[in-house]
Write a protein that holds these residues in place. Structure first.
Motif, PDB file in Angstrom:
ATOM      1  N   LYS A   1       3.972 -18.361   1.703  1.00  0.00           N
ATOM      2  CA  LYS A   1       4.572 -18.136   0.318  1.00  0.00           C
ATOM      3  C   LYS A   1       4.067 -17.015  -0.974  1.00  0.00           C
ATOM      4  O   LYS A   1       4.637 -16.337  -1.951  1.00  0.00           O
ATOM      5  N   GLU A   2       2.535 -16.939  -0.113  1.00  0.00           N
ATOM      6  CA  GLU A   2       1.799 -16.018  -0.815  1.00  0.00           C
ATOM      7  C   GLU A   2       2.757 -14.595  -0.666  1.00  0.00           C
ATOM      8  O   GLU A   2       2.415 -12.872  -1.367  1.00  0.00           O
ATOM      9  N   GLY A   3       3.434 -14.311   0.746  1.00  0.00           N
ATOM     10  CA  GLY A   3       3.731 -13.305   0.643  1.00  0.00           C
ATOM     11  C   GLY A   3       5.296 -12.807  -0.072  1.00  0.00           C
ATOM     12  O   GLY A   3       5.443 -11.291   0.231  1.00  0.00           O
ATOM     13  N   TYR A   4       5.748 -13.679  -0.869  1.00  0.00           N
ATOM     14  CA  TYR A   4       7.728 -13.029  -1.139  1.00  0.00           C
ATOM     15  C   TYR A   4       7.337 -11.722  -2.011  1.00  0.00           C
ATOM     16  O   TYR A   4       8.324 -10.949  -2.303  1.00  0.00           O
ATOM     17  N   THR A   5       6.346 -11.760  -3.498  1.00  0.00           N
ATOM     18  CA  THR A   5       5.291 -10.411  -4.078  1.00  0.00           C
ATOM     19  C   THR A   5       5.719  -9.343  -3.093  1.00  0.00           C
ATOM     20  O   THR A   5       6.518  -8.119  -3.467  1.00  0.00           O
ATOM     21  N   THR A   6       5.017  -9.425  -2.023  1.00  0.00           N
ATOM     22  CA  THR A   6       4.198  -8.007  -1.514  1.00  0.00           C
ATOM     23  C   THR A   6       5.225  -8.136  -1.281  1.00  0.00           C
ATOM     24  O   THR A   6       5.787  -6.785  -0.306  1.00  0.00           O
ATOM     25  N   ILE A   7       6.365  -8.729  -0.090  1.00  0.00           N
ATOM     26  CA  ILE A   7       7.354  -8.064   0.452  1.00  0.00           C
ATOM     27  C   ILE A   7       8.288  -7.867  -0.624  1.00  0.00           C
ATOM     28  O   ILE A   7       9.120  -6.665  -0.269  1.00  0.00           O
ATOM     29  N   ALA A   8       8.256  -8.125  -0.921  1.00  0.00           N
ATOM     30  CA  ALA A   8       9.964  -7.572  -2.183  1.00  0.00           C
ATOM     31  C   ALA A   8       9.349  -5.981  -2.788  1.00  0.00           C
ATOM     32  O   ALA A   8       9.930  -5.608  -2.673  1.00  0.00           O
ATOM     33  N   LEU A   9       8.306  -5.991  -3.254  1.00  0.00           N
ATOM     34  CA  LEU A   9       7.633  -5.010  -3.736  1.00  0.00           C
ATOM     35  C   LEU A   9       7.179  -3.434  -2.926  1.00  0.00           C
ATOM     36  O   LEU A   9       7.656  -2.392  -2.841  1.00  0.00           O
TER      37      LEU A   9
END
Length: 219
Positions: A5-13
């Protein structure tokens, strides 16, 4: 395998950045086929790198009442007696695990017990293998008391690339061995402090797996 879950924002960006970059290259350098393909390849490699960093592989965990399980993937870089000056204020056996950017960066509870102490420290971003990183870098300190009364201290330490430490626990919580207690992004280190005389099952430079490799056995 899933994505943490910690990767969702980074992956989207990352996807947004790659899309904008490739659209710009297609528009600005429409006739330079070699450059477009170079950017395509680099964009793909960037996406795969970010994706693998936040991977959350399925695992069969090791557990045991008196066992201390490795809290993270990585390589053992320190096994030594040292003075722990924040909580115990006496000599302890320190084991440090360095996590490179290619390791899984989920942090797991090495033992079950009650969180007796927690503190977050803002700080520097020295290279994680630097001995001063344990006391000068951004970090968290957690002390969990085992059911037999033995306290174990473990510390998340940010590295030169890691700029965000995430934790999911607080003082008073009852934690379970191998459950996630935090996450560190992009290169980092975890230190574990054990009572002197604890039997350590690791060797320097050994590659370990969080939730699987037995780090030590409590008396």
């Amino acid at each position: 395998m899933t994505i943490h879950k910690e990767g969702y924002t980074t992956i989207a960006l990352s996807v947004l950045f790659i899309f904008v970059l490739n659209a710009f290259i297609d528009y600005r350098f429409a006739d330079m086929t070699w450059l477009k393909w170079l950017i395509y390849i680099l964009s793909f490699l960037l996406f795969i790198t970010v994706l693998q960093f936040f991977r959350n592989p399925s695992r069969s965990f090791t557990s045991g009442g008196n066992l201390v399980i490795c809290p993270a993937d990585g390589k053992v870089v320190v096994i030594e007696e040292t003075l722990e000056g924040e909580y115990f204020k006496d000599k302890r056996l320190q084991v440090s695990i360095f996590m490179s950017p290619v390791n899984v960066h989920i942090n797991r509870n090495p033992i079950s017990g009650v969180v007796k102490f927690f503190k977050y420290h803002p700080g520097k971003y020295l290279a994680a293998w630097n001995p001063k990183s344990s006391t000068e870098n951004e970090r968290t300190t957690v002390v969990v008391e085992h059911q037999n009364g033995t306290p174990v201290l473990f510390r998340q330490i940010a590295g030169a690339l890691a700029r965000r430490i995430v934790w999911y626990i607080k003082e008073g919580d009852t934690v379970t061995q191998n459950k996630e207690f935090g996450f560190i992004k992009f290169g980092s280190r975890v230190d574990i402090f054990l009572p002197l005389g604890t039997k350590v099952n690791l060797e320097l430079n050994q590659v370990v797996k969080g939730g699987i490799t037995v780090l030590a056995e409590l008396a």
